[in-house]
Design a protein around this motif. Structure first.
Motif, mmCIF file in Angstrom:
data_model
loop_
_atom_site.group_PDB
_atom_site.id
_atom_site.type_symbol
_atom_site.label_atom_id
_atom_site.label_comp_id
_atom_site.label_asym_id
_atom_site.label_seq_id
_atom_site.Cartn_x
_atom_site.Cartn_y
_atom_site.Cartn_z
ATOM 1 N N MET B 1 0.733 -1.341 -0.044
ATOM 2 C CA MET B 1 -0.121 0.378 0.246
ATOM 3 C C MET B 1 1.284 1.366 -0.328
ATOM 4 O O MET B 1 1.684 1.165 0.811
ATOM 5 C CB MET B 1 -0.906 0.349 1.057
ATOM 6 C CG MET B 1 -2.139 0.566 1.444
ATOM 7 S SD MET B 1 -2.845 1.854 1.639
ATOM 8 C CE MET B 1 -1.611 2.823 2.415
ATOM 9 N N ASN B 2 0.874 2.181 -1.526
ATOM 10 C CA ASN B 2 1.313 3.912 -0.819
ATOM 11 C C ASN B 2 0.277 4.627 -0.709
ATOM 12 O O ASN B 2 -0.137 4.986 -1.764
ATOM 13 C CB ASN B 2 2.562 3.772 -1.338
ATOM 14 C CG ASN B 2 2.170 3.061 -3.326
ATOM 15 O OD1 ASN B 2 0.543 3.628 -3.606
ATOM 16 N ND2 ASN B 2 2.507 2.484 -4.284
ATOM 17 N N SER B 26 4.271 3.742 5.086
ATOM 18 C CA SER B 26 5.753 5.008 4.599
ATOM 19 C C SER B 26 4.582 5.606 3.255
ATOM 20 O O SER B 26 3.202 5.044 2.975
ATOM 21 C CB SER B 26 6.570 4.393 4.038
ATOM 22 O OG SER B 26 6.161 3.237 2.493
ATOM 23 N N PHE B 27 5.314 6.711 3.438
ATOM 24 C CA PHE B 27 4.138 7.532 2.999
ATOM 25 C C PHE B 27 5.155 9.039 2.187
ATOM 26 O O PHE B 27 6.187 9.082 2.544
ATOM 27 C CB PHE B 27 3.434 8.657 3.470
ATOM 28 C CG PHE B 27 3.828 8.903 5.400
ATOM 29 C CD1 PHE B 27 4.448 10.220 4.532
ATOM 30 C CD2 PHE B 27 4.061 8.388 5.959
ATOM 31 C CE1 PHE B 27 5.121 10.851 5.895
ATOM 32 C CE2 PHE B 27 4.577 9.173 6.729
ATOM 33 C CZ PHE B 27 5.359 10.414 6.865
ATOM 34 N N ASP B 28 5.057 9.720 1.091
ATOM 35 C CA ASP B 28 5.310 10.447 0.776
ATOM 36 C C ASP B 28 4.181 11.840 0.719
ATOM 37 O O ASP B 28 3.213 11.316 0.781
ATOM 38 C CB ASP B 28 5.413 10.002 -1.849
ATOM 39 C CG ASP B 28 6.330 9.029 -1.335
ATOM 40 O OD1 ASP B 28 7.279 9.182 -0.551
ATOM 41 O OD2 ASP B 28 6.199 8.625 -2.517
ATOM 42 N N ILE B 29 4.984 12.635 0.413
ATOM 43 C CA ILE B 29 4.651 14.130 0.931
ATOM 44 C C ILE B 29 4.328 14.651 -0.757
ATOM 45 O O ILE B 29 6.105 14.950 -1.065
ATOM 46 C CB ILE B 29 4.534 15.047 1.895
ATOM 47 C CG1 ILE B 29 4.521 14.743 3.542
ATOM 48 C CG2 ILE B 29 4.449 16.710 1.689
ATOM 49 C CD1 ILE B 29 5.685 15.089 4.303
ATOM 50 N N LEU B 30 2.830 15.421 -1.192
ATOM 51 C CA LEU B 30 3.136 16.467 -2.078
ATOM 52 C C LEU B 30 3.187 17.686 -1.815
ATOM 53 O O LEU B 30 2.233 17.565 -0.963
ATOM 54 C CB LEU B 30 2.629 15.418 -3.238
ATOM 55 C CG LEU B 30 1.912 16.653 -4.578
ATOM 56 C CD1 LEU B 30 2.890 16.971 -5.959
ATOM 57 C CD2 LEU B 30 0.451 16.147 -4.934
ATOM 58 N N ASP B 71 -1.543 4.841 -4.395
ATOM 59 C CA ASP B 71 -3.212 2.902 -3.640
ATOM 60 C C ASP B 71 -4.314 4.066 -2.448
ATOM 61 O O ASP B 71 -5.717 4.204 -3.137
ATOM 62 C CB ASP B 71 -2.603 2.092 -2.699
ATOM 63 C CG ASP B 71 -1.603 1.365 -3.627
ATOM 64 O OD1 ASP B 71 -2.536 0.918 -4.601
ATOM 65 O OD2 ASP B 71 -0.971 0.272 -2.867
ATOM 66 N N ARG B 72 -3.097 5.189 -2.072
ATOM 67 C CA ARG B 72 -4.325 6.302 -1.167
ATOM 68 C C ARG B 72 -3.523 7.739 -0.825
ATOM 69 O O ARG B 72 -2.706 7.538 -1.489
ATOM 70 C CB ARG B 72 -4.038 6.030 0.079
ATOM 71 C CG ARG B 72 -5.223 4.404 0.656
ATOM 72 C CD ARG B 72 -6.030 4.314 0.700
ATOM 73 N NE ARG B 72 -6.818 3.105 1.260
ATOM 74 C CZ ARG B 72 -6.858 2.193 0.518
ATOM 75 N NH1 ARG B 72 -6.741 2.301 -0.844
ATOM 76 N NH2 ARG B 72 -7.293 0.725 0.781
ATOM 77 N N VAL B 73 -4.729 8.539 -0.999
ATOM 78 C CA VAL B 73 -3.929 9.635 -2.039
ATOM 79 C C VAL B 73 -4.262 10.524 -0.126
ATOM 80 O O VAL B 73 -6.440 10.831 0.199
ATOM 81 C CB VAL B 73 -4.434 10.537 -2.593
ATOM 82 C CG1 VAL B 73 -4.023 12.303 -3.037
ATOM 83 C CG2 VAL B 73 -3.859 9.266 -4.078
ATOM 84 N N ALA B 129 -8.206 4.749 -3.139
ATOM 85 C CA ALA B 129 -9.254 5.900 -2.882
ATOM 86 C C ALA B 129 -8.245 6.930 -2.639
ATOM 87 O O ALA B 129 -6.995 7.270 -2.106
ATOM 88 C CB ALA B 129 -10.357 4.753 -1.724
ATOM 89 N N PHE B 130 -9.231 8.187 -2.411
ATOM 90 C CA PHE B 130 -9.178 9.277 -1.877
ATOM 91 C C PHE B 130 -9.730 9.434 -0.617
ATOM 92 O O PHE B 130 -10.627 9.036 -0.138
ATOM 93 C CB PHE B 130 -9.669 10.930 -2.758
ATOM 94 C CG PHE B 130 -8.453 10.731 -3.815
ATOM 95 C CD1 PHE B 130 -7.604 11.869 -4.453
ATOM 96 C CD2 PHE B 130 -9.174 10.399 -5.307
ATOM 97 C CE1 PHE B 130 -6.966 11.309 -4.993
ATOM 98 C CE2 PHE B 130 -8.141 9.909 -6.012
ATOM 99 C CZ PHE B 130 -6.888 11.108 -6.379
#
Ligand SMILES: Cc1cc2nc3c(=O)[nH]c(=O)nc-3n(C[C@H](O)[C@H](O)[C@H](O)COP(=O)(O)OP(=O)(O)OC[C@H]3O[C@@H](n4cnc5c(N)ncnc54)[C@H](O)[C@@H]3O)c2cc1C
Lengths: 143, 296
Positions: B1-2, B26-30, B71-73, B129-130
């Motif tokens: 899952m990202n 883990s996550f990325d930031i925009l 996968d998730r935003v 999903a958002f």
């Protein structure tokens, strides 16, 4: 329905209370590829565009968006007018078209359970400002 | 899952990281504006470095390609998040879950409906999903973990134009994430009195200022200060309600506060039913006295 009626503006509420989603209008605007202005508190139309004052996190902003467009309303947009009884009766005889809903097999978001949130109960009455300060200090809420 | 977290500015990035850490993924930031928040443990920070936030049509069109692989935003359920994220969800045809207050697992979330009177547990039956989440449910993140910065320059396409915009005045903490909030209601008379009495106490406590809809509608307070069902949802450590009757709509926005203090001349006002401490007093006496005693 939009393709059939070909409207210049679609005006919608910002969110339904029964699910509080606040998504439908924005998704519709995206799927139509029309510009959007959500949470409108004032709308002015010119020939080919709408100037919409909308509520934001920091106050408000004015967007000029070309028609056709999707606008969602905030509470301050208008005072609903009072409808007199004869008006309500007259409205009953207006034609009402029912559209069939296209149902999908399985909802993409499914509600599993409904529960009541924890309730708060009445606390303590204090008699003076000094007593209030002492209580808050004892709870660590004031330095 | 990202997971991709969309942060509108650097302060927003901190709130986003709290959600990212709570997800145990883990996550990325925009990040759209401001200098990239590289100290929050994100896998990477994708920086757009914009001078100001674009309207929702530009936003969605430009971010579609960046969001698609995830996968998730997720974003904070602020007005800007609520405006832009569903549009992006509509473009990508993903489902969306708004106003999350708790993460159960990567497919299951808790969110309030009916103005907070019912909590629902919802399950996602879709791979993507958002999400928007309420900051109050996710306490401050641990810092650390330098992140790499990636700059992107997507194409900006849209047709709306911003004619004017009011910006935050700064000075006081952000209402939605403040530790202390002092709010005033209808009896505050006018904007000047409101600022002096309510603003004065907020400043003595280093807190934010809030208001009821009655106060906003009568021009006593600015609309972005409205707290409640249709305003901001707050959950500070200390909430002080002065001259506020305690309508269900107002209480919907404050009931997750740790300590609620009510100051009201009417001992039977409904606000006392949920207040931890109630003081039956005239706010024009009690607030200046509190301010003065706390300033010392
Ligand atoms: C769809 C909808 C959404 C709404 N959303 C919101 C929302 O998000 N937030 C919100 O706040 N409201 C909302 N409202 C409005 C809400 O119903 C109430 O009208 C509003 O909250 C009342 O504000 P108030 O407490 O300031 O005023 P009032 O109800 O008039 O209360 C004023 C209080 O001040 C006390 N008082 C008077 N003088 C003094 C004094 N000198 N010292 C101390 N106390 C004094 C009085 O005893 C009284 O209890 C919404 C309403 C609707 C219909």
């Amino acid at each position: 329905m939009v393709k059939e009626k070909n409207p210049a503006v679609i005006l919608m509420g910002k969110q339904a209370t029964d699910n509080d989603n606040n998504q439908t209008a924005q998704m519709l605007a995206a799927q139509l590829d029309w510009p959007q202005a959500t949470f409108a508190s004032k709308i002015e139309f010119t020939d080919d565009k709408a100037n919409v004052t909308r509520e934001t996190d920091t106050g408000e902003e004015v967007l000029a968006i070309p028609l056709p467009c999707v606008i969602t309303t905030d509470l301050r947009l208008n005072e609903p007018r009072f409808i007199p009884l004869p008006g309500i009766i007259k409205a009953r005889s207006k034609p009402l078209t029912k559209l069939e809903r296209q149902t999908t097999d399985q909802p993409r978001v499914e509600v599993l359970t409904y529960t009541a949130p924890a309730t708060r109960s009445a606390g303590k009455k204090v008699a003076t400002v000094d007593e209030l300060i002492a209580e808050l200090k004892s709870k660590g809420a004031l330095a | 899952m990202n997971l991709l977290l969309i942060a509108f500015d650097a302060e927003d990035a901190v709130t986003c990281a709290a959600f990212g850490q709570a997800s145990n993924h883990s996550f990325d930031i925009l990040q759209l504006t401001g200098s990239p928040a590289t100290h929050l443990g994100a896998g990477k920070v994708i920086s757009l470095d914009l001078p100001s936030l674009p309207p929702a049509d530009y936003f969605a069109a430009a971010l579609k390609l960046i969001a698609e692989p995830y996968d998730r935003v997720a974003a904070v359920s602020s007005m800007r998040g609520k405006d832009a994220l569903p549009r992006l969800a509509g473009l990508l045809d993903w489902p969306m879950i708004s106003d999350i207050t708790e993460i159960v697992d990567e497919k299951t979330f808790v969110r309030p409906i009916l103005a907070g009177s019912i909590l629902t547990k919802v399950q996602l039956n879709h791979p993507k999903a958002f999400l928007t989440f309420r900051p109050a449910g996710f306490p401050a993140p641990n810092l650390g973990g330098e992140s790499q910065v990636e700059s992107v320059n997507p194409e900006w396409i849209g047709s709306s134009k911003r004619l004017s915009e009011s910006l935050s005045e700064g000075g006081r903490p952000d209402l939605a994430t403040a530790k202390v909030v002092v709010s005033g209601g209808r009896p505050l008379k006018d904007a000047e009195t409101f600022e002096k009495i309510v603003g004065g106490l907020a400043d003595a406590l280093g807190g934010a200022v809030g208001a009821t809809r009655a106060a906003v509608d009568s021009g006593i307070a600015a609309n972005e200060l409205q707290v409640g069902q249709t305003g901001k949802i707050v959950a500070p450590d200390l909430y002080i309600a002065a001259g506020i009757s305690g309508s269900t709509q107002h209480m919907a926005g404050i009931k997750d506060s740790k300590i609620i203090v009510a100051i009201n001349t009417d001992g039977d006002a409904p606000i006392f039913d949920i207040a931890d401490y109630g003081l039956v007093a005239d706010l024009f006496d009690a607030l200046p006295e509190l301010t003065q005693k706390l300033q010392k």
